[in-house]
Enzyme design. Structure first.
Site, short mmCIF file in Angstrom:
data_model
loop_
_atom_site.label_atom_id
_atom_site.label_comp_id
_atom_site.label_asym_id
_atom_site.label_seq_id
_atom_site.Cartn_x
_atom_site.Cartn_y
_atom_site.Cartn_z
N ARG A 166 41.26 38.07 37.29
CA ARG A 166 40.59 36.96 36.61
C ARG A 166 40.14 37.33 35.20
O ARG A 166 39.79 36.45 34.42
CB ARG A 166 39.40 36.47 37.44
CG ARG A 166 38.29 37.48 37.62
CD ARG A 166 37.31 37.05 38.69
NE ARG A 166 36.70 35.77 38.42
CZ ARG A 166 35.67 35.59 37.58
NH1 ARG A 166 35.16 36.64 36.95
NH2 ARG A 166 35.17 34.40 37.37
N PRO A 176 36.70 55.09 51.02
CA PRO A 176 35.25 54.92 51.09
C PRO A 176 34.48 56.04 50.38
O PRO A 176 33.30 55.90 50.10
CB PRO A 176 34.95 54.91 52.60
CG PRO A 176 36.13 55.58 53.23
CD PRO A 176 37.29 55.26 52.36
N ASP A 199 29.43 35.85 33.63
CA ASP A 199 29.31 36.15 35.06
C ASP A 199 28.22 37.20 35.30
O ASP A 199 27.91 38.00 34.43
CB ASP A 199 30.63 36.73 35.60
CG ASP A 199 31.69 35.66 35.77
OD1 ASP A 199 31.33 34.49 35.76
OD2 ASP A 199 32.87 36.03 35.90
N GLU A 259 42.79 57.90 60.15
CA GLU A 259 41.58 58.69 59.88
C GLU A 259 41.37 58.99 58.41
O GLU A 259 40.26 59.14 57.94
CB GLU A 259 41.64 60.00 60.67
CG GLU A 259 40.41 60.90 60.52
CD GLU A 259 39.16 60.26 61.09
OE1 GLU A 259 38.06 60.68 60.70
OE2 GLU A 259 39.28 59.34 61.93
#
Length: 245
Positions: A154, A89, A169, A116
């Site tokens: 993709r 993160p 896209d 953690e």
């Protein structure tokens, strides 16, 4: 492309890799997946892969030894130098541009964390990239790696039936994608824009460009970059701003 995924939960990937586009890519020999449970590389007699953090604190931290040994075992069999991607993160926000960059690689290794966090030596001495799919916390890196793999796969030539499919896209052009319509022409009084039925490809292209601009300025104005806009684009955006005011 070869993709190795280091995870404590390899069964989480079974459904994702055996359905839809990813399954077809493997059948075409365009992608090869290898799931590695790094618990198998633990030298601890109980096969532990985590331990308490030095200095105290809540939670458990992934130990370097099992992950280093697992990555090194995978790298030894690689014909090219792989990119080693740490799901984290705190990492670089994953974008379409990053997906395009990674799609050029021949070998990717994903490290999926848990608990953690990671021992810092994994981050600083092993990973080549740290990636995050958003400003939120998941229970592990498995779901994040699935998202990134799908996005990257993709873009590999031959994976999508029509190679032009991804070129327009959202984010690939720097703008959000224009609206799409299909049959029926009139559904419950909601009609397809006439220009799309005209057969005039020049006018259709102009309409799509304007709708992409409209959608982008309404939903993601942060994506608009002056150097990518034509004078016609700027004029259209100026009119939109005047209408809004």
């Amino acid at each position: 492309m070869k993709i190795d995924i280091l995870t404590l939960f390899p069964r989480m990937f079974e459904g994702v890799f055996n359905e839809s586009i990813l399954k077809k890519a493997q059948e075409k020999s365009l992608l090869r997946f290898n799931l590695v449970n790094y618990r198998d590389y633990s030298l601890n007699k109980h096969h532990k892969v985590d331990d308490y953090p030095y200095g105290g604190g809540a939670g458990m931290v992934l130990s370097p030894q099992p992950i280093f040994d697992a990555v090194e075992a995978v790298v030894r069999t690689s014909k090219t130098k792989p990119r080693i991607l740490l799901m984290c993160p705190q990492g670089e926000p994953f974008t379409q541009k990053k997906a395009e960059e990674l799609s050029e690689e021949k070998h990717l290794i994903f490290i999926c964390g848990h608990y953690e966090g990671y021992d810092e030596r994994i981050r600083t001495h092993l990973a080549t990239d740290e990636l995050s799919i958003g400003d939120f916390i998941l229970t592990g890196g498995e779901l994040a790696s699935m998202v990134i793999i799908d996005s990257v796969a993709r873009l590999i030539p031959g994976v999508l039936g029509n190679q032009a499919s991804h070129q327009q896209d959202s984010y690939s052009t720097g703008l959000l994608e224009h609206p799409h319509y299909t049959r029926p022409q009139d559904f419950r009084g909601m009609k397809v824009p006439e220009v799309l039925l005209s057969g005039d490809h020049k006018k259709i292209g102009e309409w799509r460009r304007k709708e992409s601009l409209r959608r982008t300025i309404e939903r993601r104005p942060d994506l608009l970059k002056e150097n990518l806009l034509t004078e016609e684009d700027k004029l259209f955006l100026s009119k939109l701003k005047q209408e809004k005011s």
